[in-house]
Design a protein around this motif. Structure first.
Motif, mmCIF file in Angstrom:
data_model
loop_
_atom_site.group_PDB
_atom_site.id
_atom_site.type_symbol
_atom_site.label_atom_id
_atom_site.label_comp_id
_atom_site.label_asym_id
_atom_site.label_seq_id
_atom_site.Cartn_x
_atom_site.Cartn_y
_atom_site.Cartn_z
ATOM 1 N N THR A 120 43.921 42.160 49.065
ATOM 2 C CA THR A 120 43.810 43.164 48.011
ATOM 3 C C THR A 120 45.119 43.908 47.760
ATOM 4 N N GLN A 142 35.680 36.147 49.028
ATOM 5 C CA GLN A 142 35.663 37.501 49.590
ATOM 6 C C GLN A 142 34.370 37.717 50.363
ATOM 7 N N LYS A 144 32.023 41.180 51.423
ATOM 8 C CA LYS A 144 31.795 42.624 51.404
ATOM 9 C C LYS A 144 33.018 43.396 50.907
ATOM 10 N N GLY A 145 33.598 42.907 49.821
ATOM 11 C CA GLY A 145 34.718 43.582 49.188
ATOM 12 C C GLY A 145 36.073 43.296 49.792
ATOM 13 N N ARG A 146 36.112 42.567 50.876
ATOM 14 C CA ARG A 146 37.387 42.225 51.511
ATOM 15 C C ARG A 146 37.780 40.815 51.068
ATOM 16 N N ARG A 147 38.787 40.717 50.225
ATOM 17 C CA ARG A 147 39.209 39.411 49.695
ATOM 18 C C ARG A 147 40.328 38.858 50.567
#
Length: 442
Positions: A120, A142, A144-147
């Motif tokens: 990110t 990704q 849980k929002g962590r790409r």
């Protein structure tokens, strides 16, 4: 790439116990400013899984443009690297600068453990527009929002049909039409032995894995809070009932006899190429296989059929792909990101790679490039890939364990007729999946 699915499943199983172990070395914070600046002279090491000579050359050709743009960055490519080797290197604190994997199913492990860096901050600094990737692609890179990954080529699934065996019939758009046509086109011996299968519904038939066909019923693999959804989602029952009804029409013994007779998926004796199967769901790479191994077969492609009550979803299909990222502890993180950014967004590089391997280029601009030189039947997969109704299987902290468990259930219990109480069996399956997810930190 012919062996995409085989490699992906093997790598996912191998990685199942490695993702969490990989988090024991180093932190997982923003490392986008660590190491030398991208404009400094340096050498980055890139590990990838391709090994066949034409695959290795394709990667080299795709990288050639990066070398011209960044003459200060020497790129050392290391072929035939497995997820196990990658995880061991990260765990040992001596990773390469860039890693690539066939196993998008393991993204959840890598993102959660921090084994692959969160991209990110890099994406923000580069002002990279993620909307150049279809929604499903954004989902499998990704967790849980962590790409922690970027897409590098993709696979899309559709329906292949043998025009001679179809005898003028149009490709089916619904599962009901598929069933009716499969029965009409099937040819048997007097004892029931299948000479030509209109469509082989078994999850044991090559790419007819539950993961690929259940998607066409609109299944939701996990609940919004990340739990197993087999008992709660009626779409799974719809898939299973369709699967079993057609298997029972063929006769399970006849299905097993047919499956034993067909050999390996990527041999020249593949039954679709030999006229023993009229219709089959398969990936885009099959077009290149047909071009090389069965050039005389007149065949067409279309989107895979959908559930009868979901005709508005027709045109979509199952999609997945190869992923690439920057491991934790990379010594040249900024240059590594420049490499990843180029290889995953530069249209010329993606088209070069796609043409050589017969895979789908993973950005929307590359899908419409006039420089794509793939067979005409390939267009179906370009359309499926960008269709908003296409979907994928969501990442979890223990990889594709929930898919493996469902496939085993379908293959070992459901198809042979060993399940008396389907509701109870699916609830039991949910319990097993949830226990495994909880153990993995999900």
């Amino acid at each position: 790439m012919r062996t995409t699915t085989t490699r992906r499943l093997a790598a996912a199983l191998a990685a199942a116990g490695l993702g969490l172990a990989a988090c024991t070395a180093g932190g997982s914070g923003d490392q986008s400013d660590s190491g030398p600046k991208a404009e400094e002279a340096q050498t980055i090491e890139v590990w990838h899984g391709w090994s066949a000579p034409h695959e290795v050359k394709a990667f080299e050709d795709a990288v050639a443009g990066f070398r011209k743009i960044h003459p200060n960055i020497t790129v050392k490519l290391v072929k035939n690297q497995t997820d196990e080797r990658i995880s061991n290197a990260i765990r040992g604190g001596n990773p390469p600068d860039v890693v690539s994997s066939f196993t998008a199913d393991s993204v959840g492990q890598w993102c959660q453990s921090g084994a692959w860096q969160d991209l990110t901050p890099y994406i923000a600094k580069s002002k990279l527009d993620l909307n150049q990737f279809p929604k499903a692609v954004q989902e499998y890179t990704q967790y849980k929002g962590r790409r922690c990954a970027m897409p590098l080529l993709a696979d899309a699934y559709g329906l292949y049909y043998n025009k001679a065996l179809m005898k003028g019939e149009q490709p089916p758009r619904t599962m009901g039409q598929l069933t009716e046509l499969a029965k009409k086109l099937t040819v048997r011996d007097k004892d029931g032995t299948i000479k030509v299968a209109g469509f082989m519904p078994s999850a044991q038939y090559y790419e007819h894995q539950a993961q690929h066909l259940a998607t066409q019923f609109g299944v939701k693999w996990l609940t919004p809070d990340g739990h197993a959804n087999y008992a709660k989602d009626p779409a799974f029952r719809a898939y299973l009932q369709w699967n079993k009804s057609l298997i029972d029409w063929y006769g399970y013994a006849n299905v097993k006899r047919f499956l034993r007779s067909i050999g390996q998926e990527f041999e020249a004796s593949n039954p679709f190429a030999k006229g023993r199967v009229a219709m089959a769901v398969d990936g885009e790479w099959r077009t290149k296989f047909m071009q090389e191994e069965a050039p005389k077969v007149d065949y067409g492609t279309a989107p895979a059929p959908v559930a009868d009550d979901q005709q508005a979803r027709y045109g979509g299909g199952f999609v997945i792909g190869t992923v690439i990222g920057v491991p934790r502890g990379a010594k040249h993180a900024q240059a590594a990101w420049e490499f990843v950014n180029y290889l995953t967004t530069n249209t010329g590089a993606l088209v070069t790679f796609a043409n050589a391997l017969g895979n789908v280029p993973s950005t929307i601009p590359a899908l419409s490039s006039p420089n794509l030189t793939l067979p005409p039947q390939f267009k179906t997969f370009l359309d499926v890939f960008k269709n908003p109704n296409s979907s994928t299987t969501p990442p979890t902290p223990n990889g594709n364990d929930y898919i493996v468990k469902f496939q085993q259930f379908v293959q070992e219990e459901w198809e042979p007729g060993k399940v008396g109480d389907l509701d109870g069996a699916l609830k039991g399956l949910d319990g097993k999946v949830d226990s495994a997810l909880k153990l993995a930190g999900g």
